[in-house]
Each structure stands twice: as C-alpha cells, then as structure tokens.
Design a protein around this motif. Structure first.
Motif, PDB file in Angstrom:
ATOM      1  N   PHE A 196       0.836  -1.220   0.000  1.00  9.81           N
ATOM      2  CA  PHE A 196       0.000   0.000   0.000  1.00  9.81           C
ATOM      3  C   PHE A 196       0.863   1.260   0.000  1.00  9.81           C
ATOM      4  N   VAL A 197       1.938   1.224  -0.777  1.00 12.81           N
ATOM      5  CA  VAL A 197       2.794   2.402  -0.928  1.00 12.81           C
ATOM      6  C   VAL A 197       2.949   2.707  -2.410  1.00 12.81           C
ATOM      7  N   HIS A 198       3.311   3.955  -2.709  1.00 12.83           N
ATOM      8  CA  HIS A 198       3.527   4.335  -4.102  1.00 12.83           C
ATOM      9  C   HIS A 198       4.765   3.621  -4.642  1.00 12.83           C
ATOM     10  N   ARG A 199       4.756   3.328  -5.926  1.00 10.12           N
ATOM     11  CA  ARG A 199       5.880   2.634  -6.553  1.00 10.12           C
ATOM     12  C   ARG A 199       7.193   3.374  -6.315  1.00 10.12           C
ATOM     13  N   ASN A 200       7.145   4.678  -6.407  1.00 13.60           N
ATOM     14  CA  ASN A 200       8.368   5.477  -6.207  1.00 13.60           C
ATOM     15  C   ASN A 200       8.896   5.358  -4.779  1.00 13.60           C
ATOM     16  N   THR A 201       7.963   5.197  -3.818  1.00 12.85           N
ATOM     17  CA  THR A 201       8.377   5.023  -2.424  1.00 12.85           C
ATOM     18  C   THR A 201       9.174   3.729  -2.258  1.00 12.85           C
ATOM     19  N   LEU A 202       8.696   2.673  -2.901  1.00 11.32           N
ATOM     20  CA  LEU A 202       9.408   1.387  -2.836  1.00 11.32           C
ATOM     21  C   LEU A 202      10.764   1.494  -3.530  1.00 11.32           C
ATOM     22  N   VAL A 203      10.816   2.137  -4.670  1.00 14.50           N
ATOM     23  CA  VAL A 203      12.088   2.320  -5.385  1.00 14.50           C
ATOM     24  C   VAL A 203      13.076   3.083  -4.509  1.00 14.50           C
ATOM     25  N   TYR A 204      12.572   4.101  -3.806  1.00 10.01           N
ATOM     26  CA  TYR A 204      13.433   4.863  -2.885  1.00 10.01           C
ATOM     27  C   TYR A 204      13.998   3.959  -1.784  1.00 10.01           C
ATOM     28  N   ARG A 205      13.156   3.100  -1.234  1.00 14.39           N
ATOM     29  CA  ARG A 205      13.612   2.180  -0.183  1.00 14.39           C
ATOM     30  C   ARG A 205      14.662   1.218  -0.722  1.00 14.39           C
ATOM     31  N   LEU A 206      14.448   0.709  -1.928  1.00 13.76           N
ATOM     32  CA  LEU A 206      15.410  -0.213  -2.528  1.00 13.76           C
ATOM     33  C   LEU A 206      16.742   0.483  -2.808  1.00 13.76           C
ATOM     34  N   GLU A 207      16.678   1.737  -3.206  1.00 18.44           N
ATOM     35  CA  GLU A 207      17.906   2.515  -3.418  1.00 18.44           C
ATOM     36  C   GLU A 207      18.642   2.732  -2.091  1.00 18.44           C
ATOM     37  N   LYS A 208      17.870   2.937  -1.039  1.00 18.67           N
ATOM     38  CA  LYS A 208      18.456   3.111   0.296  1.00 18.67           C
ATOM     39  C   LYS A 208      19.186   1.835   0.728  1.00 18.67           C
ATOM     40  N   ILE A 209      18.572   0.685   0.464  1.00 15.33           N
ATOM     41  CA  ILE A 209      19.191  -0.605   0.796  1.00 15.33           C
ATOM     42  C   ILE A 209      20.476  -0.788  -0.007  1.00 15.33           C
ATOM     43  N   LYS A 210      20.438  -0.406  -1.289  1.00 19.09           N
ATOM     44  CA  LYS A 210      21.621  -0.523  -2.141  1.00 19.09           C
ATOM     45  C   LYS A 210      22.757   0.359  -1.608  1.00 19.09           C
ATOM     46  N   LYS A 211      22.411   1.555  -1.152  1.00 20.60           N
ATOM     47  CA  LYS A 211      23.420   2.476  -0.627  1.00 20.60           C
ATOM     48  C   LYS A 211      24.048   1.941   0.656  1.00 20.60           C
ATOM     49  N   LEU A 212      23.205   1.307   1.516  1.00 22.87           N
ATOM     50  CA  LEU A 212      23.691   0.790   2.794  1.00 22.87           C
ATOM     51  C   LEU A 212      24.511  -0.493   2.639  1.00 22.87           C
ATOM     52  N   THR A 213      24.102  -1.352   1.711  1.00 21.56           N
ATOM     53  CA  THR A 213      24.705  -2.690   1.631  1.00 21.56           C
ATOM     54  C   THR A 213      25.526  -2.934   0.369  1.00 21.56           C
ATOM     55  N   GLY A 214      25.311  -2.118  -0.647  1.00 22.89           N
ATOM     56  CA  GLY A 214      25.987  -2.371  -1.913  1.00 22.89           C
ATOM     57  C   GLY A 214      25.274  -3.397  -2.772  1.00 22.89           C
ATOM     58  N   LEU A 215      24.106  -3.859  -2.334  1.00 21.76           N
ATOM     59  CA  LEU A 215      23.350  -4.878  -3.063  1.00 21.76           C
ATOM     60  C   LEU A 215      22.055  -4.286  -3.621  1.00 21.76           C
ATOM     61  N   ASP A 216      21.854  -4.462  -4.927  1.00 17.07           N
ATOM     62  CA  ASP A 216      20.631  -3.989  -5.580  1.00 17.07           C
ATOM     63  C   ASP A 216      19.669  -5.168  -5.679  1.00 17.07           C
ATOM     64  N   LEU A 217      18.631  -5.154  -4.857  1.00 14.72           N
ATOM     65  CA  LEU A 217      17.715  -6.291  -4.800  1.00 14.72           C
ATOM     66  C   LEU A 217      16.895  -6.469  -6.067  1.00 14.72           C
ATOM     67  N   ARG A 218      16.944  -5.514  -6.969  1.00 16.65           N
ATOM     68  CA  ARG A 218      16.250  -5.669  -8.250  1.00 16.65           C
ATOM     69  C   ARG A 218      17.064  -6.547  -9.205  1.00 16.65           C
ATOM     70  N   GLU A 219      18.339  -6.744  -8.860  1.00 18.66           N
ATOM     71  CA  GLU A 219      19.209  -7.630  -9.637  1.00 18.66           C
ATOM     72  C   GLU A 219      19.143  -9.031  -9.033  1.00 18.66           C
ATOM     73  N   PHE A 220      18.890 -10.033  -9.878  1.00 19.18           N
ATOM     74  CA  PHE A 220      18.646 -11.389  -9.396  1.00 19.18           C
ATOM     75  C   PHE A 220      19.791 -11.923  -8.536  1.00 19.18           C
ATOM     76  N   GLU A 221      21.030 -11.776  -8.985  1.00 15.30           N
ATOM     77  CA  GLU A 221      22.168 -12.315  -8.244  1.00 15.30           C
ATOM     78  C   GLU A 221      22.324 -11.644  -6.884  1.00 15.30           C
ATOM     79  N   ASP A 222      22.151 -10.338  -6.833  1.00 19.71           N
ATOM     80  CA  ASP A 222      22.232  -9.612  -5.558  1.00 19.71           C
ATOM     81  C   ASP A 222      21.111 -10.043  -4.625  1.00 19.71           C
ATOM     82  N   ALA A 223      19.933 -10.269  -5.206  1.00 16.56           N
ATOM     83  CA  ALA A 223      18.781 -10.697  -4.396  1.00 16.56           C
ATOM     84  C   ALA A 223      19.046 -12.063  -3.766  1.00 16.56           C
ATOM     85  N   ILE A 224      19.638 -12.979  -4.549  1.00 21.73           N
ATOM     86  CA  ILE A 224      19.958 -14.308  -4.023  1.00 21.73           C
ATOM     87  C   ILE A 224      20.928 -14.201  -2.857  1.00 21.73           C
TER      88      ILE A 224
END
Length: 243
Positions: A196-224
């Motif tokens: 129940f969040v806007h798509r852009n809000t989720l993208v922002y959260r995923l970018e935040k995770i990438k910045k903190l961990t170096g892993l982009d969860l939208r990429e299959f290998e990083d997600a694994i």
C-alpha cells in the motif's frame, strides 16, 4: 538402531512379525502446548494397526510414528498425513503440535535415517519456517544446506556480504519491505501494491538498501546473496540443536 548389528535387527523383526520389506516413513510429532490429554493415546488410536504402524513415545513432548506407506506415496501424501494428525490434535483436543517428516525408506536399517531426518526437519523448521507446523525434510531446500554449515563460515560470509555496513543497520520497516519484495518475486509494482505504498516510495527504499549494503535487490544475483544472508543471520541467531 544405529548401534545394533544388521543381523540382530532382522532377527528381532522376525520375532515381532515386523515386515522388513515394505516402505515406511518416520514422522516426529512435537507437542508445543500444555495439555491434559495423552497425545500418545490419541495417535495410537489414529493408527491402531500395530502390525503395520508403530507409535513410539520419545519423551514428554515428542512422539514418533513409523508409518507403512505405499510405494506410490509422494511428499504431498505424507504432508496430508501429517496435517491430519496435527489437525486432529488441534481441533478435537486443543493440543498444538508441529510434525517433522523424514524420507520414505524400504527396510529396517534405514528407519534410523528417516527418524534423524524428521528431527532435522523440526529443528530447521524452528529456525526458518516458524509459521509452518508441517515440515518435510525433502522440502527444506537451501535451509538444510545452511543448517549444516559451521558457524565460523557463516560469520565470514556475512562479513563479506555486508562490507559497507552491518545487517543490523537495517530497521524493521526495511526488513519487512525486503521480505515482501522477495515474496512477490522481485516485482516492484506488485510489492508496492501489497505494501500500500507508491511505486516510487518502494524504489526509494530499494535505493536506500543498495546504498547501505551495496546490493541492488532488483538484480537477481544480488537478491539471491541477500536472501541467503538473511537466512544465515537467522540461523546464527537461533543457534539450533544439531543431530
């Protein structure tokens, strides 16, 4: 059973009129709630044919069912059997339980292996599948592999994955977002709808995770890698009993 000589096992089986050439499976039923009824009596009444099925009391909370099955029985059939036991205990006697299922074996000697697999299924399930009450050894997947790893190797893996920052830096909201993202097969639109969040809000959260961990969860290998890392972290925190 592991300590008994094979010849002695078959002699004992003949004494008890135990058919050693059929397929059987071990189910380990663990009672998880206090109850005034005897779960052992209930399960014995569910499986009264003592020439085919054997109900064994392990301790105050655990009961083993050694069940004769047909060669055509598959994992779904065994899970239905386990569910019927758990449902009967719950609905008729208000007794909650979890059931671990070993693999089907032919012969007596391998029953010990099926029993240990049922034990492992319960312990792994307690760590990784806390919401399920039926856990099959055949369906443990990667959780079984992680369960067998030395903790030192697990610690090393987590340090390598989270070089930029510890997994502890992720708050509960972020971890919940990650969980839902995985549950929805890395689909941004579907996950945002479920959260129940806007798509852009989720993208922002995923970018935040990438910045903190170096892993982009939208990429299959990083997600694994991230998924396995979360499971390893859970495993280390639980410190389960091993068999």
């Amino acid at each position: 059973m592991d300590n008994i000589l094979p010849g002695d096992i078959y002699l004992k089986a003949r004494e008890l009129h135990f058919n050693s050439d059929v397929m059987r499976v071990c189910l380990l039923i663990r009672i998880t709630s206090k109850t005034d009824v005897s779960a052992l009596d209930i399960i014995q009444n569910l499986f009264p044919d003592k020439s085919k099925d054997f109900v064994i009391n392990i301790n105050e909370t655990e009961i083993t069912l050694v069940k004769e099955i047909s060669e055509a029985a598959d994992s779904k059939d065994l899970e239905k059997l386990a569910s019927s036991i758990a449902d009967t205990l719950s609905s008729e006697f208000y007794t909650h339980s979890v059931v671990g299922i070993g693999t089907a074996v032919t012969g007596i000697k391998d029953l010990a292996r099926s029993f240990k697999e049922a034990q492992v299924a319960l312990e792994v399930g307690k760590v990784f599948d806390t919401e399920r009450n039926i856990i099959s050894y055949d369906n443990l997947g990667i959780a079984r592999l992680i369960y067998q790893l030395p903790t030192t190797l697990c610690d090393m893996f987590l340090r390598e994955v989270f070089k930029r920052g510890s997994i502890e830096t992720l708050d509960q909201e972020t971890l919940f977002t990650i969980q839902k993202f995985f549950e929805n097969n890395l689909n941004v639109s579907e996950t945002s709808r479920k959260l129940f969040v806007h798509r852009n809000t989720l993208v922002y959260r995923l970018e935040k995770i990438k910045k903190l961990t170096g892993l982009d969860l939208r990429e299959f290998e990083d997600a694994i890698v991230f998924k396995v890392a979360l499971m390893v972290k859970k495993y280390l925190t639980a410190n389960p009993t091993k068999f």
